[in-house]
Design an enzyme around this catalytic site. Structure first.
Site, PDB file in Angstrom:
ATOM      1  CG  HIS A  29      12.499  -1.579  -0.621  1.00 33.48           C
ATOM      2  ND1 HIS A  29      13.831  -1.822   0.086  1.00 33.48           N
ATOM      3  CD2 HIS A  29      12.902  -1.274  -1.718  1.00 33.48           C
ATOM      4  CE1 HIS A  29      14.451  -1.718  -0.813  1.00 33.48           C
ATOM      5  NE2 HIS A  29      14.237  -1.170  -1.849  1.00 33.48           N
ATOM      6  CG  HIS A  83      23.410  -0.758   4.743  1.00 35.50           C
ATOM      7  ND1 HIS A  83      23.817  -1.987   4.593  1.00 35.50           N
ATOM      8  CD2 HIS A  83      22.355  -0.196   4.798  1.00 35.50           C
ATOM      9  CE1 HIS A  83      22.246  -2.464   4.260  1.00 35.50           C
ATOM     10  NE2 HIS A  83      21.671  -1.366   4.500  1.00 35.50           N
ATOM     11  CD  GLU A  85      18.422  -1.756   1.570  1.00 32.59           C
ATOM     12  OE1 GLU A  85      18.386  -1.691   2.788  1.00 32.59           O
ATOM     13  OE2 GLU A  85      17.346  -2.143   1.075  1.00 32.59           O
ATOM     14  CG  ASP A  87      19.123   2.661   0.667  1.00 35.35           C
ATOM     15  OD1 ASP A  87      19.712   1.706   0.834  1.00 35.35           O
ATOM     16  OD2 ASP A  87      18.558   3.034   1.905  1.00 35.35           O
ATOM     17  CG  HIS A 148      18.100  -3.558   7.487  1.00 38.90           C
ATOM     18  ND1 HIS A 148      17.577  -4.011   6.422  1.00 38.90           N
ATOM     19  CD2 HIS A 148      18.585  -2.286   7.069  1.00 38.90           C
ATOM     20  CE1 HIS A 148      17.419  -3.103   5.338  1.00 38.90           C
ATOM     21  NE2 HIS A 148      18.246  -2.157   5.934  1.00 38.90           N
ATOM     22  CG  ASP A 167      19.876   1.584   6.730  1.00 37.15           C
ATOM     23  OD1 ASP A 167      19.825   2.466   6.272  1.00 37.15           O
ATOM     24  OD2 ASP A 167      19.438   0.172   6.178  1.00 37.15           O
ATOM     25  CE1 TYR A 195      14.920   3.919   7.806  1.00 35.66           C
ATOM     26  CE2 TYR A 195      15.800   2.585   9.731  1.00 35.66           C
ATOM     27  CZ  TYR A 195      15.823   2.965   8.346  1.00 35.66           C
ATOM     28  OH  TYR A 195      17.014   2.536   7.626  1.00 35.66           O
ATOM     29  CG  HIS A 228      17.885   6.372   5.774  1.00 38.25           C
ATOM     30  ND1 HIS A 228      17.627   6.569   4.053  1.00 38.25           N
ATOM     31  CD2 HIS A 228      18.051   4.931   5.708  1.00 38.25           C
ATOM     32  CE1 HIS A 228      18.000   5.532   3.591  1.00 38.25           C
ATOM     33  NE2 HIS A 228      18.176   4.677   4.487  1.00 38.25           N
TER      34      HIS A 228
END
Ligand code: FEO
Length: 400
Positions: A29, A83, A85, A87, A148, A167, A195, A228
């Site tokens: 992104h 989460h 999102e 990924d 986030h 995250d 990050y 991550h």
């Protein structure tokens, strides 16, 4: 042994890493992931076998193979999505189809988000303070809205003193090592800062509150397991880093980001940098390009000044600077002083536009913009050097 060559990595007696390593990704992104990334999923081998998060869709088989190296995936009872999102949820629908878990859980906002993304229904909501019995172990939940995404939450496995932090406390870093203490500390700090600067910076106030909440709740954390990068054990340098970064205290580091066409704005930047250094600041000159927007933000995280320079092209700021400023504005850096500068041929609108952008970011402009027609003279470069000295003096006032 898994037939595909992928195996799980043991985190504790009862928790396994079953994620995926993305050695190839270089753009996430608009964030330059120059060291790749990982998508971490975790398997809790409790009475109720539980999978915490999944991985990006193309990595589903890798995750399933790692799970299969520990347990038959069909034996998974629960899936917890911390989460939504993609990924971390991209392979969730297929995983549900294959595994057929008894229950899938997410935060209330996660239930909505997973429904919107994948049309999933029947997901059970878990809110702050809820506990989920896994038989011999218990997961506790804390929603971390806007850290986030609105759906974000963390899960705490009390018996292992282990926090699944999604995250939070993560970094984009592909590695064969699974633990932070097996990796170069300088690389860890850099990638964690990158990050934070590029993902979490706008939510720094919420980070401060979260750290306070974890302290108030008295959560003992021996293992910090993000979605991550590596797992943290022993020492947890990253908690102190987050506490500092969230404050955005000004320092004597000055980021000077600039674009140039025929080296005039570049020469101005060099003279400003010389003045900054002479004034006791620590300048970081970043030509954009080749410097990437996400690397500029990383440098800006611990800076006290943000200076930007651009020539005027077709009555506008140079496109790479427009890109940087649009990106930086959204990430809401705080507590900076700064100034703008640039060369021009005939109209010279760029410095005015740069100043407006910095003001929108609440950067305190220390002096008038410096504009130079075509090529800087010795006198122009002397003005630039003096600007550097002036900015350094203002930075000292703020740091003192
Ligand atoms: Fe790593 Fe917000 O997803």
């Amino acid at each position: 042994m898994s037939s595909t060559g992928f195996e799980a990595a043991r985190i504790t007696d009862r928790v396994w890493w079953v994620g995926a390593i993305d050695w190839e990704i270089r753009d996430f992104h608009g964030y330059a992931t120059s060291r790749g990334s990982t998508y971490n999923a975790y398997l809790v081998m409790a009475d109720k076998v539980t999978l915490v998060d999944t991985v990006k869709a193309p990595f589903r088989d890798e995750m399933m193979a790692r799970i299969a190296s520990v347990v038959d995936p069909a034996k998974i009872d629960y899936i917890v999505s911390n989460h939504s999102e993609m990924d971390h949820s991209g392979s969730l629908p297929e995983t549900i189809t294959r595994v057929k878990p008894d229950k899938v859980f997410a935060s209330p906002m996660g239930v909505k988000a997973l429904g919107a993304h994948f049309g999933l229904d029947g997901i059970e909501p878990l809110k702050t303070g809820d506990e989920l019995s896994l038989g011999n172990l218990t997961l506790k939940f804390l929603e971390t809205r806007m850290l986030h995404w609105p759906d974000s939450m963390v899960s705490y496995l009390a018996e292992e003193k282990l926090l699944f932090s999604q995250d939070g406390f993560g970094m984009h870093l592909a590695s064969g090592e699974r633990f932070a203490d097996e990796l170069d500390p300088a690389v860890l700090r850099h990638e964690a800062a990158k990050y934070y600067a590029n993902i979490l910076l706008p939510y720094s106030g919420l980070i401060t509150k979260l750290l306070a909440t974890v302290k108030e709740l008295g959560l003992e954390v021996d293992f910090l397991c993000p979605d991550h990068g590596p797992v943290w054990r022993k020492g947890f340098d990253i908690l102190g880093w987050y506490a500092d970064w969230a404050q955005q205290e000004p320092t004597m580091k000055a980021v000077v980001a600039y674009a140039t066409m025929w080296h005039s704005t570049e020469r101005m930047a060099h003279a400003i940098g010389d003045g900054l250094a002479a004034g006791g600041a620590s300048p970081r000159l970043l030509p954009v390009p080749p410097a990437h927007r996400s690397d500029v933000m990383t440098e800006l995280l611990e800076a006290g000044a943000f200076l930007v320079g651009s020539p005027t092209i077709n009555n506008q700021v140079f496109p790479s600077m427009a890109d940087l400023l649009c990106y930086a504005r959204g990430l809401k850096p705080l507590n900076k002083v700064g100034q703008v500068f640039g060369s021009y041929g005939w109209s010279g609108e760029a410095t005015k536009q740069l100043a407006a952008e910095l003001e929108a970011m609440k950067v305190e402009l220390v002096a008038e913009p410096i504009r130079v027609n075509y090529v800087p003279t010795d006198a122009d470069l002397d003005r630039c050097r003096k600007l550097g000295l002036e900015v350094a003096a203002k930075m000292k006032e703020r740091v003192a």
